[in-house]
Motif scaffolding. Structure first.
Motif, PDB file in Angstrom:
ATOM      1  N   VAL A 120      -9.059   1.930   4.219  1.00 11.96           N
ATOM      2  CA  VAL A 120      -8.308   1.180   3.204  1.00 11.96           C
ATOM      3  C   VAL A 120      -7.580   2.160   2.289  1.00 11.96           C
ATOM      4  O   VAL A 120      -8.209   3.070   1.731  1.00 11.96           O
ATOM      5  N   PRO A 121      -6.264   2.002   2.113  1.00 10.73           N
ATOM      6  CA  PRO A 121      -5.539   2.901   1.205  1.00 10.73           C
ATOM      7  C   PRO A 121      -6.129   2.887  -0.201  1.00 10.73           C
ATOM      8  O   PRO A 121      -6.768   1.906  -0.620  1.00 10.73           O
ATOM      9  N   THR A 122      -5.908   3.954  -0.921  1.00  8.66           N
ATOM     10  CA  THR A 122      -6.468   4.088  -2.266  1.00  8.66           C
ATOM     11  C   THR A 122      -5.465   3.779  -3.374  1.00  8.66           C
ATOM     12  O   THR A 122      -5.858   3.629  -4.530  1.00  8.66           O
ATOM     13  N   GLU A 123      -4.180   3.681  -3.026  1.00 13.49           N
ATOM     14  CA  GLU A 123      -3.147   3.416  -4.027  1.00 13.49           C
ATOM     15  C   GLU A 123      -2.186   2.346  -3.528  1.00 13.49           C
ATOM     16  O   GLU A 123      -2.080   2.092  -2.329  1.00 13.49           O
ATOM     17  N   TYR A 139       0.837  -1.200   0.000  1.00 11.31           N
ATOM     18  CA  TYR A 139       0.000   0.000   0.000  1.00 11.31           C
ATOM     19  C   TYR A 139       0.875   1.255   0.000  1.00 11.31           C
ATOM     20  O   TYR A 139       1.946   1.272   0.616  1.00 11.31           O
ATOM     21  N   VAL A 140       0.420   2.288  -0.660  1.00 11.50           N
ATOM     22  CA  VAL A 140       1.095   3.583  -0.652  1.00 11.50           C
ATOM     23  C   VAL A 140       0.594   4.395   0.538  1.00 11.50           C
ATOM     24  O   VAL A 140      -0.612   4.482   0.790  1.00 11.50           O
ATOM     25  N   GLY A 141       1.542   4.977   1.277  1.00 14.07           N
ATOM     26  CA  GLY A 141       1.201   5.891   2.358  1.00 14.07           C
ATOM     27  C   GLY A 141       0.775   5.243   3.649  1.00 14.07           C
ATOM     28  O   GLY A 141       0.398   5.952   4.593  1.00 14.07           O
ATOM     29  N   ILE A 142       0.835   3.932   3.742  1.00 17.81           N
ATOM     30  CA  ILE A 142       0.466   3.264   4.982  1.00 17.81           C
ATOM     31  C   ILE A 142       1.584   3.442   6.005  1.00 17.81           C
ATOM     32  O   ILE A 142       2.771   3.472   5.657  1.00 17.81           O
ATOM     33  N   HIS A 146       4.714  -0.486 -10.741  1.00 25.21           N
ATOM     34  CA  HIS A 146       4.118   0.832 -10.924  1.00 25.21           C
ATOM     35  C   HIS A 146       3.213   1.177  -9.745  1.00 25.21           C
ATOM     36  O   HIS A 146       2.919   0.337  -8.896  1.00 25.21           O
ATOM     37  N   VAL A 147       2.760   2.423  -9.737  1.00 28.81           N
ATOM     38  CA  VAL A 147       1.748   2.873  -8.781  1.00 28.81           C
ATOM     39  C   VAL A 147       0.393   2.748  -9.453  1.00 28.81           C
ATOM     40  O   VAL A 147       0.222   3.164 -10.599  1.00 28.81           O
ATOM     41  N   ASP A 148      -0.572   2.155  -8.739  1.00 30.31           N
ATOM     42  CA  ASP A 148      -1.902   1.999  -9.316  1.00 30.31           C
ATOM     43  C   ASP A 148      -2.958   2.408  -8.304  1.00 30.31           C
ATOM     44  O   ASP A 148      -2.750   2.294  -7.083  1.00 30.31           O
ATOM     45  N   VAL A 149      -4.074   2.893  -8.809  1.00 27.30           N
ATOM     46  CA  VAL A 149      -5.230   3.219  -7.980  1.00 27.30           C
ATOM     47  C   VAL A 149      -6.036   1.945  -7.770  1.00 27.30           C
ATOM     48  O   VAL A 149      -6.292   1.196  -8.723  1.00 27.30           O
ATOM     49  N   THR A 198     -11.752  -3.871  -5.104  1.00 24.42           N
ATOM     50  CA  THR A 198     -10.595  -4.319  -4.331  1.00 24.42           C
ATOM     51  C   THR A 198     -10.611  -3.726  -2.928  1.00 24.42           C
ATOM     52  O   THR A 198     -10.354  -4.415  -1.940  1.00 24.42           O
ATOM     53  N   ARG A 199     -10.922  -2.452  -2.827  1.00 23.20           N
ATOM     54  CA  ARG A 199     -10.949  -1.810  -1.513  1.00 23.20           C
ATOM     55  C   ARG A 199     -12.066  -2.397  -0.647  1.00 23.20           C
ATOM     56  O   ARG A 199     -11.874  -2.617   0.552  1.00 23.20           O
ATOM     57  N   THR A 200     -13.203  -2.694  -1.254  1.00 22.60           N
ATOM     58  CA  THR A 200     -14.288  -3.325  -0.508  1.00 22.60           C
ATOM     59  C   THR A 200     -13.882  -4.715  -0.035  1.00 22.60           C
ATOM     60  O   THR A 200     -14.129  -5.095   1.122  1.00 22.60           O
TER      61      THR A 200
END
Length: 258
Positions: free
Chosen positions: A178-181, A69-72, A155-158, A163-165
């Motif tokens: 839940v992180p978004t990226e 996860y990005v930013g976790i 890569h970075v993906d949204v 997936t978030r659910t």
């Protein structure tokens, strides 16, 4: 692509563990590609048991993660590096050491640059000797969401809403947490693994498994790119195999080879 259909998740995990133990034990300087989520947990239990019994070790060996996860927060229990530490790192687990567990840098100020560095690192390690994969209900592998490039690099993906659910259960059921990226190995990166073993369990994965094995190669179902890999084993329980039209044939072929 070999397809093994098992009565239970436990039986599939038994086969996966035995195969990984053989591959890692027989390779020179092996690199184990590791996945997170709930799917590989029974497999990791068996690798820990084999290590405790003295029949398997990751001591001195390398492991590479699929994604992060990005930013976790660095200390968040659902940061994938921390999950993998919990499951695999330590002499009391598999012998894998923290410095030989490679994961994307989730806290880097420039995630795109961190993704490029991680891709270079994987290439420098020679890629995975054997890569463990799960599959999302929408057909994603790692965090390669539908509609992306079939030859993408790390890569970075949204993350999609689906997936978030699906992952909210790891965050107290709170979608907002839940992180978004994410930083994810790309499909092109994953395809460079020498061998791939994919596990899928439960009726919720049945459509994705059907598309993976019997569907057309399409960005709509990212996992279908694995049909182009020369050495893939798909291990599923009966629920996940419930939509396969050729299930009987896969079972006959599996039994003939095993």
């Amino acid at each position: 692509m070999q397809v093994g259909i098992f009565q239970t998740q436990e039986a599939a995990a038994d086969y996966a563990a035995a195969h990984i133990i053989d591959v890692v034990g027989g390779a020179t300087d092996p690199v184990l590609g590791v996945a997170t989520g709930s799917t590989p947990l029974k497999l990791y239990e068996r690798l820990r048991a084999a290590h405790a019994a003295g029949t398997f070790t990751l001591a001195g060996k390398k492991a590479i993660a699929l994604d992060e996860y990005v930013g976790i927060a660095d200390d968040h229990p659902e940061r994938y590096r921390n999950v993998l530490r919990t499951e695999l790192v330590g002499e009391d687990k598999t012998g894998l050491t923290d410095e030989l567990l490679f994961t994307p840098d989730s806290s880097a100020p420039d995630p795109q640059a961190a993704a490029a560095r991680y891709d270079e690192q994987i290439r420098a390690l020679g890629g995975a000797t054997i890569q463990i994969l799960g599959i999302g209900s929408d057909g994603h592998i790692a965090f390669n969401e539908p509609g992306g490039s079939l030859v993408s690099r790390t890569h970075v993906d949204v993350l999609t809403a689906q997936t978030r659910t699906d992952n909210a259960r790891f965050f107290d059921g709170d979608l907002a947490k839940v992180p978004t990226e994410s930083i994810s190995q790309g499909l092109g990166t994953i395809m460079e693994a020498k061998e791939i073993i994919l596990l899928a369990f439960g009726e919720g994965k049945a459509r994705a498994v059907k598309e993976l094995v019997e569907g057309a190669v399409s960005a709509k179902w990212p996992a279908t790119v694995l049909q182009m890999h020369p050495k893939v084993t798909v291990l599923v329980d009966e629920a996940a195999a419930s939509q396969l039209e050729l299930a009987d044939f896969y079972t006959e072929r599996w039994n003939a080879r095993h």
